[in-house]
Write a protein that holds these residues in place. Structure first.
Motif: not given
Lengths: 316, 217
Positions: A152-165
Protein backbone atom coordinates in the motif's frame (compact mmCIF):
# COMPACT_ATOMS: atom_id res chain seq x y z
CA UNK A 1 5.09 14.89 -4.42
CA UNK A 2 7.11 17.89 -5.39
CA UNK A 3 10.15 18.54 -7.59
CA UNK A 4 12.09 21.67 -6.61
CA UNK A 5 14.71 22.90 -9.09
CA UNK A 6 15.84 19.34 -9.70
CA UNK A 7 18.80 18.94 -12.05
CA UNK A 8 20.88 16.01 -13.20
CA UNK A 9 24.20 16.49 -14.94
CA UNK A 10 26.06 13.72 -16.75
CA UNK A 11 29.63 14.55 -17.73
CA UNK A 12 28.82 18.22 -18.14
CA UNK A 13 25.57 17.53 -20.01
CA UNK A 14 22.30 18.49 -18.33
CA UNK A 15 19.92 15.54 -18.59
CA UNK A 16 17.37 17.27 -16.35
CA UNK A 17 17.40 21.04 -16.04
CA UNK A 18 15.83 22.84 -13.06
CA UNK A 19 12.69 20.76 -13.01
CA UNK A 20 9.94 22.04 -10.70
CA UNK A 21 6.38 20.82 -10.38
CA UNK A 22 3.93 19.46 -7.82
CA UNK A 23 1.75 16.38 -8.04
CA UNK A 24 -1.34 16.70 -5.84
CA UNK A 25 -1.93 13.73 -3.52
CA UNK A 26 -3.98 10.95 -5.07
CA UNK A 27 -3.47 12.20 -8.62
CA UNK A 28 -1.68 10.87 -11.67
CA UNK A 29 1.03 13.01 -13.20
CA UNK A 30 2.29 11.83 -16.57
CA UNK A 31 5.75 12.83 -17.76
CA UNK A 32 5.71 12.75 -21.53
CA UNK A 33 8.24 13.69 -24.18
CA UNK A 34 10.47 12.34 -26.92
CA UNK A 35 13.32 9.99 -25.99
CA UNK A 36 16.19 11.81 -24.34
CA UNK A 37 13.85 14.39 -22.82
CA UNK A 38 14.85 13.36 -19.29
CA UNK A 39 11.53 11.86 -18.22
CA UNK A 40 12.87 8.49 -17.07
CA UNK A 41 15.85 10.14 -15.37
CA UNK A 42 13.42 12.39 -13.48
CA UNK A 43 11.33 9.40 -12.38
CA UNK A 44 14.35 7.42 -11.16
CA UNK A 45 15.52 10.33 -9.04
CA UNK A 46 12.38 9.97 -6.92
CA UNK A 47 13.40 6.53 -5.62
CA UNK A 48 17.09 7.40 -5.90
CA UNK A 49 18.04 4.87 -8.52
CA UNK A 50 19.64 8.04 -9.90
CA UNK A 51 20.93 10.74 -7.57
CA UNK A 52 20.11 14.33 -8.52
CA UNK A 53 22.98 16.78 -9.00
CA UNK A 54 20.93 19.60 -7.53
CA UNK A 55 17.53 20.50 -6.11
CA UNK A 56 15.24 18.43 -3.93
CA UNK A 57 12.35 16.04 -4.31
CA UNK A 58 9.74 16.00 -1.55
CA UNK A 59 7.23 13.32 -0.73
CA UNK A 60 4.73 14.37 1.93
CA UNK A 61 7.02 17.30 2.66
CA UNK A 62 10.04 15.07 3.34
CA UNK A 63 13.17 15.28 1.21
CA UNK A 64 13.92 11.87 -0.34
CA UNK A 65 17.64 12.65 -0.25
CA UNK A 66 17.55 12.63 3.55
CA UNK A 67 16.14 9.12 3.69
CA UNK A 68 17.86 5.77 3.66
CA UNK A 69 17.48 4.55 0.03
CA UNK A 70 16.26 1.00 0.67
CA UNK A 71 13.70 2.15 3.26
CA UNK A 72 12.55 4.88 0.87
CA UNK A 73 12.14 2.43 -2.02
CA UNK A 74 10.03 0.06 0.08
CA UNK A 75 7.51 2.88 0.53
CA UNK A 76 7.35 3.64 -3.20
CA UNK A 77 5.71 1.31 -5.71
CA UNK A 78 7.81 0.77 -8.81
CA UNK A 79 6.70 -0.64 -12.17
CA UNK A 80 8.92 -0.82 -15.25
CA UNK A 81 8.24 -1.65 -18.88
CA UNK A 82 10.08 -4.99 -18.89
CA UNK A 83 8.22 -5.76 -15.63
CA UNK A 84 11.30 -7.35 -14.05
CA UNK A 85 9.44 -10.16 -12.31
CA UNK A 86 11.79 -12.51 -10.47
CA UNK A 87 11.87 -15.64 -12.69
CA UNK A 88 12.81 -17.94 -9.80
CA UNK A 89 9.89 -16.93 -7.60
CA UNK A 90 6.25 -17.87 -7.97
CA UNK A 91 3.68 -15.21 -8.76
CA UNK A 92 2.62 -15.14 -5.10
CA UNK A 93 6.22 -14.73 -3.95
CA UNK A 94 6.77 -11.95 -6.49
CA UNK A 95 3.70 -10.06 -5.29
CA UNK A 96 4.73 -10.54 -1.66
CA UNK A 97 8.21 -9.06 -2.21
CA UNK A 98 7.94 -5.73 -0.41
CA UNK A 99 5.76 -7.01 2.47
CA UNK A 100 8.40 -9.72 2.98
CA UNK A 101 11.17 -7.10 3.00
CA UNK A 102 9.15 -5.14 5.53
CA UNK A 103 8.84 -8.21 7.73
CA UNK A 104 5.08 -8.67 7.63
CA UNK A 105 3.83 -11.92 9.23
CA UNK A 106 3.30 -14.78 6.74
CA UNK A 107 -0.48 -14.94 7.06
CA UNK A 108 -0.83 -11.24 6.38
CA UNK A 109 1.38 -11.52 3.27
CA UNK A 110 -0.64 -14.48 2.01
CA UNK A 111 -3.94 -12.67 2.51
CA UNK A 112 -2.66 -9.49 0.87
CA UNK A 113 -1.23 -11.42 -2.09
CA UNK A 114 -4.53 -13.13 -2.74
CA UNK A 115 -6.41 -9.85 -2.48
CA UNK A 116 -4.02 -8.15 -4.94
CA UNK A 117 -4.13 -10.92 -7.54
CA UNK A 118 -7.90 -10.69 -7.50
CA UNK A 119 -7.67 -6.89 -7.74
CA UNK A 120 -5.62 -7.05 -10.96
CA UNK A 121 -7.91 -9.70 -12.41
CA UNK A 122 -5.80 -12.83 -11.93
CA UNK A 123 -7.62 -15.74 -10.29
CA UNK A 124 -5.40 -16.46 -7.22
CA UNK A 125 -6.00 -20.22 -7.26
CA UNK A 126 -4.86 -20.40 -10.89
CA UNK A 127 -1.90 -18.03 -10.78
CA UNK A 128 -0.40 -17.91 -7.27
CA UNK A 129 1.89 -20.91 -7.67
CA UNK A 130 2.93 -20.41 -11.28
CA UNK A 131 6.25 -18.97 -12.38
CA UNK A 132 6.52 -15.78 -14.48
CA UNK A 133 7.67 -17.73 -17.55
CA UNK A 134 4.26 -19.44 -17.62
CA UNK A 135 2.35 -16.14 -18.03
CA UNK A 136 1.51 -13.99 -21.06
CA UNK A 137 2.93 -10.48 -21.40
CA UNK A 138 -0.32 -8.87 -20.24
CA UNK A 139 -0.60 -11.20 -17.25
CA UNK A 140 3.00 -10.47 -16.27
CA UNK A 141 2.33 -6.75 -16.39
CA UNK A 142 -0.69 -7.20 -14.08
CA UNK A 143 1.55 -9.05 -11.65
CA UNK A 144 4.02 -6.15 -11.90
CA UNK A 145 1.29 -3.70 -10.88
CA UNK A 146 0.09 -5.99 -8.07
CA UNK A 147 3.66 -6.32 -6.79
CA UNK A 148 4.10 -2.55 -6.76
CA UNK A 149 0.85 -2.08 -4.83
CA UNK A 150 1.57 -4.81 -2.28
CA UNK A 151 2.58 -2.71 0.73
CA UNK A 152 0.00 0.00 0.00
CA UNK A 153 2.58 2.59 -1.03
CA UNK A 154 1.33 6.18 -0.97
CA UNK A 155 3.37 6.86 -4.11
CA UNK A 156 3.89 4.84 -7.27
CA UNK A 157 6.45 5.30 -10.03
CA UNK A 158 5.58 3.76 -13.38
CA UNK A 159 8.03 3.77 -16.28
CA UNK A 160 6.21 2.93 -19.54
CA UNK A 161 4.45 0.07 -17.75
CA UNK A 162 2.13 -0.73 -20.66
CA UNK A 163 4.64 -0.14 -23.44
CA UNK A 164 5.42 -3.76 -24.22
CA UNK A 165 1.90 -5.15 -24.63
CA UNK A 166 -0.34 -5.04 -27.69
CA UNK A 167 -2.83 -2.15 -28.07
CA UNK A 168 -5.94 -4.08 -27.04
CA UNK A 169 -4.35 -5.43 -23.87
CA UNK A 170 -2.81 -2.01 -23.21
CA UNK A 171 -6.22 -0.33 -23.37
CA UNK A 172 -7.66 -2.85 -20.92
CA UNK A 173 -4.70 -2.56 -18.55
CA UNK A 174 -4.98 1.25 -18.64
CA UNK A 175 -8.67 1.11 -17.72
CA UNK A 176 -8.04 -1.32 -14.90
CA UNK A 177 -5.12 0.72 -13.66
CA UNK A 178 -7.32 3.85 -13.55
CA UNK A 179 -9.98 2.00 -11.60
CA UNK A 180 -7.42 0.66 -9.10
CA UNK A 181 -5.69 4.03 -8.76
CA UNK A 182 -8.97 5.85 -8.03
CA UNK A 183 -9.86 3.12 -5.60
CA UNK A 184 -6.55 3.17 -3.69
CA UNK A 185 -5.92 6.90 -3.93
CA UNK A 186 -2.28 6.38 -4.84
CA UNK A 187 -0.21 9.33 -6.05
CA UNK A 188 1.36 8.29 -9.34
CA UNK A 189 4.25 9.57 -11.41
CA UNK A 190 3.93 7.93 -14.82
CA UNK A 191 6.38 8.08 -17.72
CA UNK A 192 5.38 7.49 -21.33
CA UNK A 193 6.32 8.68 -24.81
CA UNK A 194 2.74 8.10 -25.97
CA UNK A 195 0.71 11.33 -25.86
CA UNK A 196 -2.60 9.44 -26.13
CA UNK A 197 -1.71 7.45 -23.02
CA UNK A 198 -0.71 10.67 -21.24
CA UNK A 199 -4.05 12.30 -22.07
CA UNK A 200 -6.03 9.25 -21.09
CA UNK A 201 -4.34 8.60 -17.76
CA UNK A 202 -3.02 11.94 -16.57
CA UNK A 203 -4.72 14.31 -14.17
CA UNK A 204 -1.74 16.48 -15.03
CA UNK A 205 0.58 16.12 -17.99
CA UNK A 206 4.16 17.36 -17.90
CA UNK A 207 5.61 17.75 -21.38
CA UNK A 208 9.40 17.55 -21.31
CA UNK A 209 12.03 18.36 -23.91
CA UNK A 210 15.80 18.31 -23.54
CA UNK A 211 15.54 17.97 -19.75
CA UNK A 212 13.27 20.97 -19.37
CA UNK A 213 9.62 21.15 -18.44
CA UNK A 214 7.87 22.78 -21.39
CA UNK A 215 4.29 22.69 -20.17
CA UNK A 216 2.55 21.34 -17.10
CA UNK A 217 -1.23 21.30 -17.31
CA UNK A 218 -4.34 19.14 -17.14
CA UNK A 219 -4.78 17.27 -20.44
CA UNK A 220 -7.74 19.35 -21.62
CA UNK A 221 -5.75 22.54 -21.21
CA UNK A 222 -2.71 21.03 -22.91
CA UNK A 223 -4.86 20.19 -25.94
CA UNK A 224 -6.66 23.51 -25.93
CA UNK A 225 -3.69 25.76 -25.27
CA UNK A 226 -0.33 24.29 -26.18
CA UNK A 227 2.23 26.86 -25.01
CA UNK A 228 4.40 26.63 -28.10
CA UNK A 229 4.88 24.97 -31.47
CA UNK A 230 6.77 22.02 -29.93
CA UNK A 231 3.88 21.09 -27.64
CA UNK A 232 1.34 21.70 -30.40
CA UNK A 233 3.23 19.36 -32.70
CA UNK A 234 3.79 16.81 -29.95
CA UNK A 235 0.11 16.60 -29.04
CA UNK A 236 -0.67 16.30 -32.74
CA UNK A 237 -2.67 18.17 -35.36
CA UNK A 238 -5.69 16.11 -34.32
CA UNK A 239 -5.62 17.58 -30.84
CA UNK A 240 -9.17 18.80 -31.33
CA UNK A 241 -10.30 15.22 -31.86
CA UNK A 242 -8.24 14.07 -28.89
CA UNK A 243 -10.11 16.50 -26.67
CA UNK A 244 -13.31 14.62 -27.41
CA UNK A 245 -11.92 11.75 -25.31
CA UNK A 246 -11.89 14.06 -22.31
CA UNK A 247 -15.41 15.42 -22.73
CA UNK A 248 -18.63 13.60 -21.93
CA UNK A 249 -22.02 13.86 -23.56
CA UNK A 250 -23.43 15.08 -20.25
CA UNK A 251 -20.95 17.95 -20.18
CA UNK A 252 -22.07 19.77 -23.36
CA UNK A 253 -25.15 21.75 -24.36
CA UNK A 254 -27.85 19.53 -25.78
CA UNK A 255 -30.66 20.62 -28.07
CA UNK A 256 -33.77 20.30 -25.90
CA UNK A 257 -36.15 21.93 -28.37
CA UNK A 258 -36.69 18.72 -30.31
CA UNK A 259 -39.17 16.17 -29.05
CA UNK A 260 -37.86 12.64 -28.87
CA UNK A 261 -40.54 11.37 -31.23
CA UNK A 262 -39.35 13.78 -33.88
CA UNK A 263 -35.85 12.33 -33.99
CA UNK A 264 -34.91 9.77 -36.64
CA UNK A 265 -35.35 6.23 -35.29
CA UNK A 266 -31.84 5.40 -36.60
CA UNK A 267 -30.24 7.82 -34.16
CA UNK A 268 -28.06 6.13 -31.53
CA UNK A 269 -29.04 6.25 -27.87
CA UNK A 270 -26.25 7.87 -25.83
CA UNK A 271 -25.67 7.97 -22.10
CA UNK A 272 -24.43 11.19 -20.48
CA UNK A 273 -21.32 9.31 -19.27
CA UNK A 274 -20.02 8.30 -22.68
CA UNK A 275 -17.23 10.34 -24.21
CA UNK A 276 -17.86 12.70 -27.11
CA UNK A 277 -15.47 10.60 -29.17
CA UNK A 278 -17.63 7.49 -28.76
CA UNK A 279 -20.74 9.56 -29.42
CA UNK A 280 -19.21 10.95 -32.61
CA UNK A 281 -18.27 7.51 -33.91
CA UNK A 282 -21.76 6.14 -33.26
CA UNK A 283 -23.49 9.15 -34.77
CA UNK A 284 -21.36 8.97 -37.93
CA UNK A 285 -22.00 5.24 -38.20
CA UNK A 286 -25.78 5.65 -37.87
CA UNK A 287 -26.07 8.33 -40.61
CA UNK A 288 -28.55 10.08 -38.35
CA UNK A 289 -26.38 13.17 -37.72
CA UNK A 290 -27.74 13.31 -34.17
CA UNK A 291 -27.72 11.20 -31.02
CA UNK A 292 -30.51 10.78 -28.50
CA UNK A 293 -29.24 11.39 -24.98
CA UNK A 294 -31.01 9.36 -22.36
CA UNK A 295 -30.15 9.12 -18.68
CA UNK A 296 -31.59 5.79 -17.61
CA UNK A 297 -35.13 6.31 -18.98
CA UNK A 298 -35.20 10.09 -18.93
CA UNK A 299 -34.85 11.85 -22.30
CA UNK A 300 -32.39 14.76 -21.98
CA UNK A 301 -32.23 16.09 -25.56
CA UNK A 302 -30.30 15.52 -28.75
CA UNK A 303 -26.61 15.89 -29.42
CA UNK A 304 -25.81 17.27 -32.87
CA UNK A 305 -22.70 17.02 -35.03
CA UNK A 306 -22.43 20.78 -35.02
CA UNK A 307 -22.19 20.78 -31.21
CA UNK A 308 -19.32 18.30 -31.39
CA UNK A 309 -17.73 20.38 -34.13
CA UNK A 310 -17.88 23.39 -31.88
CA UNK A 311 -16.09 21.44 -29.10
CA UNK A 312 -13.33 20.45 -31.54
CA UNK A 313 -12.85 24.05 -32.64
CA UNK A 314 -13.34 25.57 -29.23
CA UNK A 315 -10.01 26.80 -27.95
CA UNK A 316 -11.29 28.39 -24.80
CA UNK B 1 51.78 -58.10 -19.32
CA UNK B 2 52.83 -61.65 -18.69
CA UNK B 3 52.36 -64.23 -21.51
CA UNK B 4 49.09 -66.10 -21.26
CA UNK B 5 47.72 -63.73 -18.62
CA UNK B 6 44.14 -62.55 -19.43
CA UNK B 7 43.49 -58.79 -19.84
CA UNK B 8 41.28 -58.81 -16.77
CA UNK B 9 41.46 -61.29 -13.95
CA UNK B 10 38.02 -61.23 -12.42
CA UNK B 11 39.07 -63.31 -9.43
CA UNK B 12 41.60 -60.60 -8.51
CA UNK B 13 38.89 -57.96 -8.77
CA UNK B 14 36.53 -59.98 -6.59
CA UNK B 15 39.17 -60.35 -3.91
CA UNK B 16 40.08 -56.64 -3.86
CA UNK B 17 36.67 -55.01 -3.29
CA UNK B 18 37.81 -53.74 0.12
CA UNK B 19 40.74 -51.93 -1.44
CA UNK B 20 38.43 -50.39 -4.09
CA UNK B 21 36.18 -49.08 -1.32
CA UNK B 22 39.18 -47.58 0.48
CA UNK B 23 40.47 -45.95 -2.73
CA UNK B 24 36.97 -44.66 -3.48
CA UNK B 25 36.91 -42.89 -0.12
CA UNK B 26 40.30 -41.39 -0.79
CA UNK B 27 39.32 -40.29 -4.31
CA UNK B 28 36.08 -38.69 -3.16
CA UNK B 29 37.81 -36.91 -0.29
CA UNK B 30 40.53 -35.44 -2.52
CA UNK B 31 37.89 -34.33 -5.04
CA UNK B 32 35.44 -32.82 -2.55
CA UNK B 33 38.17 -30.83 -0.77
CA UNK B 34 39.57 -29.59 -4.09
CA UNK B 35 36.21 -28.49 -5.53
CA UNK B 36 35.02 -27.14 -2.17
CA UNK B 37 38.11 -25.04 -1.46
CA UNK B 38 38.28 -24.09 -5.15
CA UNK B 39 34.69 -22.91 -5.03
CA UNK B 40 35.23 -20.72 -1.96
CA UNK B 41 38.31 -19.08 -3.52
CA UNK B 42 36.61 -18.75 -6.92
CA UNK B 43 33.53 -17.21 -5.30
CA UNK B 44 35.64 -14.57 -3.56
CA UNK B 45 37.54 -13.83 -6.77
CA UNK B 46 34.25 -13.59 -8.70
CA UNK B 47 32.80 -11.06 -6.25
CA UNK B 48 35.98 -9.05 -6.63
CA UNK B 49 35.65 -9.11 -10.43
CA UNK B 50 31.97 -8.11 -10.24
CA UNK B 51 32.71 -5.24 -7.90
CA UNK B 52 35.92 -4.10 -9.58
CA UNK B 53 35.77 -5.18 -13.23
CA UNK B 54 39.35 -4.09 -13.93
CA UNK B 55 40.56 -7.03 -11.79
CA UNK B 56 39.05 -9.43 -14.32
CA UNK B 57 42.03 -9.30 -16.72
CA UNK B 58 44.72 -10.10 -14.11
CA UNK B 59 42.61 -12.77 -12.35
CA UNK B 60 41.80 -14.49 -15.65
CA UNK B 61 45.47 -14.35 -16.65
CA UNK B 62 46.66 -15.93 -13.38
CA UNK B 63 44.01 -18.66 -13.18
CA UNK B 64 44.43 -19.31 -16.90
CA UNK B 65 48.19 -19.75 -16.49
CA UNK B 66 47.66 -22.12 -13.55
CA UNK B 67 45.33 -24.14 -15.75
CA UNK B 68 48.01 -24.59 -18.42
CA UNK B 69 50.85 -25.74 -16.11
CA UNK B 70 51.30 -29.50 -16.60
CA UNK B 71 50.11 -31.18 -13.41
CA UNK B 72 53.20 -33.38 -13.13
CA UNK B 73 55.47 -30.34 -13.26
CA UNK B 74 53.38 -28.49 -10.71
CA UNK B 75 53.53 -31.34 -8.20
CA UNK B 76 57.28 -31.70 -8.75
CA UNK B 77 57.76 -28.00 -8.11
CA UNK B 78 55.70 -28.12 -4.89
CA UNK B 79 57.39 -31.15 -3.32
CA UNK B 80 60.37 -29.19 -1.92
CA UNK B 81 57.94 -26.98 -0.01
CA UNK B 82 55.03 -29.18 1.02
CA UNK B 83 56.41 -32.69 0.51
CA UNK B 84 54.52 -35.80 -0.58
CA UNK B 85 51.38 -34.69 1.23
CA UNK B 86 47.68 -34.08 0.74
CA UNK B 87 48.50 -30.37 0.83
CA UNK B 88 50.69 -30.69 -2.26
CA UNK B 89 47.97 -32.63 -4.04
CA UNK B 90 45.25 -30.14 -3.07
CA UNK B 91 47.22 -27.05 -4.07
CA UNK B 92 47.50 -28.49 -7.54
CA UNK B 93 43.90 -29.74 -7.73
CA UNK B 94 42.42 -26.50 -6.37
CA UNK B 95 44.37 -24.34 -8.78
CA UNK B 96 43.00 -26.29 -11.75
CA UNK B 97 39.38 -25.64 -10.70
CA UNK B 98 39.68 -21.87 -10.44
CA UNK B 99 39.56 -20.88 -14.11
CA UNK B 100 36.36 -22.82 -14.81
CA UNK B 101 34.62 -21.84 -11.57
CA UNK B 102 35.44 -18.12 -11.73
CA UNK B 103 34.37 -17.94 -15.36
CA UNK B 104 31.00 -19.58 -14.68
CA UNK B 105 30.19 -17.70 -11.47
CA UNK B 106 30.94 -14.35 -13.13
CA UNK B 107 29.09 -15.27 -16.32
CA UNK B 108 26.11 -16.58 -14.34
CA UNK B 109 25.69 -13.43 -12.27
CA UNK B 110 26.27 -11.12 -15.23
CA UNK B 111 23.63 -13.07 -17.11
CA UNK B 112 20.88 -11.99 -14.70
CA UNK B 113 18.55 -9.76 -16.78
CA UNK B 114 19.03 -6.03 -16.15
CA UNK B 115 15.29 -5.46 -15.63
CA UNK B 116 15.19 -8.08 -12.87
CA UNK B 117 18.10 -6.42 -11.09
CA UNK B 118 16.56 -2.96 -11.52
CA UNK B 119 13.22 -4.13 -10.15
CA UNK B 120 14.94 -5.69 -7.13
CA UNK B 121 16.90 -2.54 -6.30
CA UNK B 122 13.91 -0.30 -7.07
CA UNK B 123 11.70 -2.21 -4.65
CA UNK B 124 14.15 -1.86 -1.80
CA UNK B 125 16.41 -4.91 -1.76
CA UNK B 126 19.71 -4.01 -0.07
CA UNK B 127 22.78 -4.72 -2.25
CA UNK B 128 23.67 -7.89 -0.31
CA UNK B 129 20.09 -9.16 -0.60
CA UNK B 130 20.16 -8.57 -4.36
CA UNK B 131 23.20 -10.86 -4.57
CA UNK B 132 21.92 -13.65 -2.32
CA UNK B 133 18.21 -13.61 -3.07
CA UNK B 134 18.10 -12.61 -6.72
CA UNK B 135 21.42 -12.90 -8.54
CA UNK B 136 22.80 -16.14 -7.10
CA UNK B 137 19.57 -18.16 -7.44
CA UNK B 138 19.24 -17.02 -11.05
CA UNK B 139 22.93 -17.74 -11.75
CA UNK B 140 22.67 -21.20 -10.18
CA UNK B 141 22.26 -23.15 -13.43
CA UNK B 142 25.41 -21.63 -14.95
CA UNK B 143 27.34 -21.95 -11.67
CA UNK B 144 26.44 -25.62 -11.26
CA UNK B 145 27.45 -26.22 -14.89
CA UNK B 146 30.89 -24.90 -13.86
CA UNK B 147 30.97 -27.11 -10.76
CA UNK B 148 30.17 -30.14 -12.94
CA UNK B 149 33.07 -29.40 -15.27
CA UNK B 150 35.44 -28.72 -12.38
CA UNK B 151 34.36 -31.93 -10.62
CA UNK B 152 34.82 -34.14 -13.67
CA UNK B 153 38.25 -32.72 -14.46
CA UNK B 154 39.31 -32.95 -10.80
CA UNK B 155 38.28 -36.62 -10.59
CA UNK B 156 40.50 -37.28 -13.59
CA UNK B 157 43.38 -35.25 -12.18
CA UNK B 158 43.26 -36.94 -8.77
CA UNK B 159 44.68 -40.08 -10.41
CA UNK B 160 47.86 -38.12 -11.23
CA UNK B 161 48.41 -37.34 -7.53
CA UNK B 162 49.22 -41.05 -7.06
CA UNK B 163 52.73 -40.01 -8.14
CA UNK B 164 53.08 -38.04 -4.90
CA UNK B 165 51.59 -40.77 -2.75
CA UNK B 166 47.92 -39.77 -2.90
CA UNK B 167 45.67 -40.60 -5.79
CA UNK B 168 42.58 -42.71 -4.89
CA UNK B 169 41.90 -44.92 -7.92
CA UNK B 170 45.07 -43.44 -9.43
CA UNK B 171 47.01 -45.61 -6.99
CA UNK B 172 45.63 -48.71 -8.74
CA UNK B 173 46.62 -47.33 -12.12
CA UNK B 174 50.14 -46.51 -10.93
CA UNK B 175 50.70 -49.94 -9.35
CA UNK B 176 49.17 -51.60 -12.40
CA UNK B 177 51.68 -49.84 -14.65
CA UNK B 178 54.62 -50.63 -12.37
CA UNK B 179 53.75 -54.33 -12.19
CA UNK B 180 52.57 -54.65 -15.82
CA UNK B 181 49.30 -55.87 -14.31
CA UNK B 182 46.49 -54.81 -16.67
CA UNK B 183 43.67 -55.90 -14.38
CA UNK B 184 44.60 -53.40 -11.69
CA UNK B 185 45.37 -50.66 -14.22
CA UNK B 186 42.03 -51.05 -16.00
CA UNK B 187 40.14 -51.35 -12.71
CA UNK B 188 41.64 -48.02 -11.57
CA UNK B 189 40.80 -46.26 -14.83
CA UNK B 190 37.26 -47.64 -15.14
CA UNK B 191 36.41 -46.83 -11.52
CA UNK B 192 37.71 -43.28 -11.95
CA UNK B 193 35.57 -42.76 -15.05
CA UNK B 194 32.54 -44.32 -13.34
CA UNK B 195 32.98 -42.00 -10.38
CA UNK B 196 33.12 -38.99 -12.72
CA UNK B 197 29.92 -40.04 -14.48
CA UNK B 198 28.13 -40.67 -11.18
CA UNK B 199 29.24 -37.34 -9.71
CA UNK B 200 28.06 -35.52 -12.84
CA UNK B 201 24.67 -37.22 -12.69
CA UNK B 202 24.27 -36.29 -9.01
CA UNK B 203 25.07 -32.66 -9.78
CA UNK B 204 22.50 -32.61 -12.60
CA UNK B 205 19.91 -33.91 -10.13
CA UNK B 206 20.95 -31.27 -7.60
CA UNK B 207 20.55 -28.53 -10.19
CA UNK B 208 17.05 -29.75 -11.08
CA UNK B 209 16.07 -29.76 -7.42
CA UNK B 210 17.44 -26.27 -6.85
CA UNK B 211 15.94 -24.63 -9.96
CA UNK B 212 12.31 -25.76 -10.15
CA UNK B 213 11.36 -22.64 -12.13
CA UNK B 214 13.54 -23.70 -15.07
CA UNK B 215 11.27 -26.66 -15.74
CA UNK B 216 8.08 -24.59 -15.47
CA UNK B 217 8.62 -22.59 -18.66
Amino acid sequence: MEFRDVSKRYAGQLAVDQLSFKVPAGRICVLVGPSGSGKTTSLKMVNRLIEPTGGSILIDGRDVLREEPTALRRRIGYVIQQVGLFPHQTIAENVGTVPRLLGWPKERIAARTEQLLALVGLEPSRFALRYPAQLSGGERQRVGVARALAAEPPVMLMDEPFGAVDPIVRDRLQNEFLRIQRDQGTTVLFVTHDIDEAIKLGDRVAVMRGGKLVQYAPPAELLAHPVNAFVAEFVGSDRGLKRLVLLTVGGVDLDTTVARAAVSPNAPILSPASTLRDALVRMLASEAQVGIVVDRDRYLGVLTLSTIGRMIRDDT
Amino acid sequence: MTEGEPLIRWDWIASHLDEFAFRLGEHVELTVIAVGVGFVIAFALSLLILRAPRTEGPITAVTGTMYTIPSLALFALLIPYTGLTVVTAEIGLVSYTLLILVRNIVRGIRGVPADVREAAVGMGYAPREVLWRIELPLALAVIIAGVRLATISTIGLVTVTSLIGQGGFGFLILIGIQRFFTTELIAGAVLSVALAILADALLVLLQRRLTPWARAA
